[in-house]
Design a protein around this motif. Structure first.
Motif, PDB file in Angstrom:
ATOM      1  N   GLN A   1       0.827  -1.219   0.000  1.00  0.00           N
ATOM      2  CA  GLN A   1       0.000   0.000   0.000  1.00  0.00           C
ATOM      3  C   GLN A   1       0.856   1.262   0.000  1.00  0.00           C
ATOM      4  O   GLN A   1       0.574   2.238   0.710  1.00  0.00           O
ATOM      5  N   ILE A   2       1.927   1.248  -0.793  1.00  0.00           N
ATOM      6  CA  ILE A   2       2.789   2.420  -0.938  1.00  0.00           C
ATOM      7  C   ILE A   2       2.824   2.808  -2.411  1.00  0.00           C
ATOM      8  O   ILE A   2       3.284   2.029  -3.258  1.00  0.00           O
ATOM      9  N   ASN A   3       2.328   4.007  -2.718  1.00  0.00           N
ATOM     10  CA  ASN A   3       2.392   4.482  -4.095  1.00  0.00           C
ATOM     11  C   ASN A   3       3.843   4.836  -4.430  1.00  0.00           C
ATOM     12  O   ASN A   3       4.466   5.647  -3.729  1.00  0.00           O
ATOM     13  N   SER A   4       4.367   4.243  -5.489  1.00  0.00           N
ATOM     14  CA  SER A   4       5.782   4.392  -5.818  1.00  0.00           C
ATOM     15  C   SER A   4       5.978   4.570  -7.320  1.00  0.00           C
ATOM     16  O   SER A   4       5.218   4.033  -8.127  1.00  0.00           O
ATOM     17  N   ALA A   5       6.999   5.323  -7.657  1.00  0.00           N
ATOM     18  CA  ALA A   5       7.455   5.408  -9.043  1.00  0.00           C
ATOM     19  C   ALA A   5       8.824   4.746  -9.085  1.00  0.00           C
ATOM     20  O   ALA A   5       9.709   5.091  -8.295  1.00  0.00           O
ATOM     21  N   VAL A   6       8.995   3.789  -9.978  1.00  0.00           N
ATOM     22  CA  VAL A   6      10.248   3.050 -10.078  1.00  0.00           C
ATOM     23  C   VAL A   6      10.764   3.159 -11.507  1.00  0.00           C
ATOM     24  O   VAL A   6      10.023   2.949 -12.462  1.00  0.00           O
ATOM     25  N   SER A   7      12.020   3.512 -11.641  1.00  0.00           N
ATOM     26  CA  SER A   7      12.650   3.602 -12.962  1.00  0.00           C
ATOM     27  C   SER A   7      13.954   2.808 -12.930  1.00  0.00           C
ATOM     28  O   SER A   7      14.799   3.026 -12.057  1.00  0.00           O
ATOM     29  N   LEU A   8      14.101   1.869 -13.857  1.00  0.00           N
ATOM     30  CA  LEU A   8      15.281   1.012 -13.923  1.00  0.00           C
ATOM     31  C   LEU A   8      15.815   0.991 -15.342  1.00  0.00           C
ATOM     32  O   LEU A   8      15.035   1.065 -16.299  1.00  0.00           O
ATOM     33  N   GLY A   9      17.123   0.885 -15.485  1.00  0.00           N
ATOM     34  CA  GLY A   9      17.686   0.855 -16.830  1.00  0.00           C
ATOM     35  C   GLY A   9      18.982   0.074 -16.895  1.00  0.00           C
ATOM     36  O   GLY A   9      19.768   0.066 -15.948  1.00  0.00           O
ATOM     37  N   VAL A  10      19.195  -0.597 -18.036  1.00  0.00           N
ATOM     38  CA  VAL A  10      20.447  -1.291 -18.328  1.00  0.00           C
ATOM     39  C   VAL A  10      20.774  -1.025 -19.789  1.00  0.00           C
ATOM     40  O   VAL A  10      19.941  -1.260 -20.666  1.00  0.00           O
ATOM     41  N   PHE A  11      21.969  -0.512 -20.047  1.00  0.00           N
ATOM     42  CA  PHE A  11      22.407  -0.275 -21.422  1.00  0.00           C
ATOM     43  C   PHE A  11      23.443  -1.328 -21.789  1.00  0.00           C
ATOM     44  O   PHE A  11      24.454  -1.480 -21.107  1.00  0.00           O
TER      45      PHE A  11
ATOM     46  N   VAL B   1      27.430  -4.770 -20.717  1.00  0.00           N
ATOM     47  CA  VAL B   1      26.710  -3.742 -19.968  1.00  0.00           C
ATOM     48  C   VAL B   1      27.660  -2.578 -19.678  1.00  0.00           C
ATOM     49  O   VAL B   1      28.728  -2.759 -19.087  1.00  0.00           O
ATOM     50  N   THR B   2      27.265  -1.368 -20.112  1.00  0.00           N
ATOM     51  CA  THR B   2      28.098  -0.186 -19.873  1.00  0.00           C
ATOM     52  C   THR B   2      27.379   0.877 -19.031  1.00  0.00           C
ATOM     53  O   THR B   2      27.971   1.911 -18.726  1.00  0.00           O
ATOM     54  N   ALA B   3      26.136   0.630 -18.679  1.00  0.00           N
ATOM     55  CA  ALA B   3      25.414   1.535 -17.774  1.00  0.00           C
ATOM     56  C   ALA B   3      24.242   0.779 -17.160  1.00  0.00           C
ATOM     57  O   ALA B   3      23.517   0.067 -17.865  1.00  0.00           O
ATOM     58  N   ALA B   4      24.071   0.932 -15.857  1.00  0.00           N
ATOM     59  CA  ALA B   4      22.930   0.301 -15.182  1.00  0.00           C
ATOM     60  C   ALA B   4      22.651   1.043 -13.884  1.00  0.00           C
ATOM     61  O   ALA B   4      23.562   1.556 -13.228  1.00  0.00           O
ATOM     62  N   GLY B   5      21.381   1.099 -13.535  1.00  0.00           N
ATOM     63  CA  GLY B   5      21.004   1.766 -12.291  1.00  0.00           C
ATOM     64  C   GLY B   5      19.508   1.987 -12.233  1.00  0.00           C
ATOM     65  O   GLY B   5      18.740   1.416 -13.025  1.00  0.00           O
ATOM     66  N   GLY B   6      19.100   2.834 -11.300  1.00  0.00           N
ATOM     67  CA  GLY B   6      17.684   3.128 -11.185  1.00  0.00           C
ATOM     68  C   GLY B   6      17.370   3.933  -9.938  1.00  0.00           C
ATOM     69  O   GLY B   6      18.251   4.216  -9.125  1.00  0.00           O
TER      70      GLY B   6
END
Length: 304
Positions: A160-170, A178-183
């Motif tokens: 019950q927690i409204n969240s925005a999540v952004s994840l990425g892997v290049f 893989v040369t970039a990853a995070g979030g």
């Protein structure tokens, strides 16, 4: 600390009514993918899940370990990632060769290799009164397959927690590395102002992607600044994160010992040894004849 290294930060905004957690995980994800020899799309799926586990784990104060497990029907077959409260993460995909052509946006088709299924989250808490707390297990259907959206859905339904999540892997196309990853993860806590949340949503929509920011030199704090626009935030903690497995030769000996005398004798007779591979890090352990005989006929302790 050298912010070119992998790290995770925790912060708050709007009088501590908004929780912020962000991480750069490039080296961690690259090592995991190298160890498992994952194809590009499988690398993106594994990297997003590893980063997601670290971010989600950062939200719980008494956490020991958190595990994210995607049981899915897509070509990847399943994804497992585990993170500790101290910033160590490990994980694997069931089919490292899973790969599809880019989607209509020209990005790696993670959704396509994940498919439908369930997301399971297992939290192991710290010790309390000398006893380990019972692990918490929550599950929600996979609604996207893009990993970030599925974690946000889990948080909304189970926590019950409204969240925005952004994840990425290049994944660099030529070397498939893989040369970039995070979030990052932004959570609305009790008392959060609706106008502040609407402003964040608007700023996130126009912010560079996670991998764009990291490839441009952004650390975790800079990623949050790009996502939050003009909203200030207060840093609470910065800590390193890394790929690290819990497996060891001693653990393997314990596993083989637990199989029982008959099974160990069979290994000794037929194979003259035993070979075990860790699912999480792909390390191979070999027990030779002497090691198996040591299990069957352990040396008695010396009495002084």
């Amino acid at each position: 600390m050298d912010y070119r290294e992998d790290h995770l930060i925790q912060a708050t905004a709007a009088d501590a009514t908004i929780r912020l957690i962000a991480a750069v995980t490039t080296t961690l994800v690259a090592e995991a993918c190298d160890r498992h020899k994952t194809a590009p799309t499988a690398s993106a799926a594994l990297g997003r899940t590893l980063t997601g586990a670290l971010l989600l784990g950062g939200a719980y104060k008494d956490l020991e370990y958190i595990t994210l497990r995607f049981d899915c029907d897509g070509p990847v077959g399943g994804i497992v990632a585990e993170a500790s409260a101290r910033g160590a993460a490990r994980g694997y995909v069931r089919n490292p060769a899973a790969h599809l052509p880019p989607n209509t946006l020209g990005k790696l088709d993670v959704k396509g290799i994940v498919g439908a299924g369930m997301l399971h989250v297992i939290r192991e808490a710290g010790f309390e009164i000398g006893l380990m707390k019972e692990p918490y297990h929550g599950s929600t259907p996979i609604v996207s397959g893009e990993i970030a959206e599925d974690i946000a859905h889990y948080l909304a339904i189970s926590e019950q927690i409204n969240s925005a999540v952004s994840l990425g892997v290049f994944v660099e196309s030529e070397r498939e590395r893989v040369t970039a990853a995070g979030g990052y993860m932004i959570q609305a806590l009790p008392g959060a102002d609706e106008n502040a949340l609407a402003a964040i949503e608007s700023d996130m929509a126009t912010a560079p992607s996670v991998t764009e920011a990291i490839r441009g030199g952004a650390d975790a704090a800079a990623m949050l600044r790009l996502a939050l626009g003009n909203l200030p935030f207060d840093m609470l903690e910065t800590r390193p994160v890394e790929f690290r497995c819990k497996c060891s030769y001693e653990r393997v000996v314990n596993i083989v010992t637990a199989l029982g005398r008959e099974e160990v004798e069979d290994m000794l007779e037929k194979d003259k040894g035993a070979e075990l591979t860790c699912h999480f890090c792909n390390s191979v352990y070999y027990l030779d004849e002497a090691a198996l005989r040591g299990i069957l006929e352990p040396t008695p302790p010396v009495v002084m």
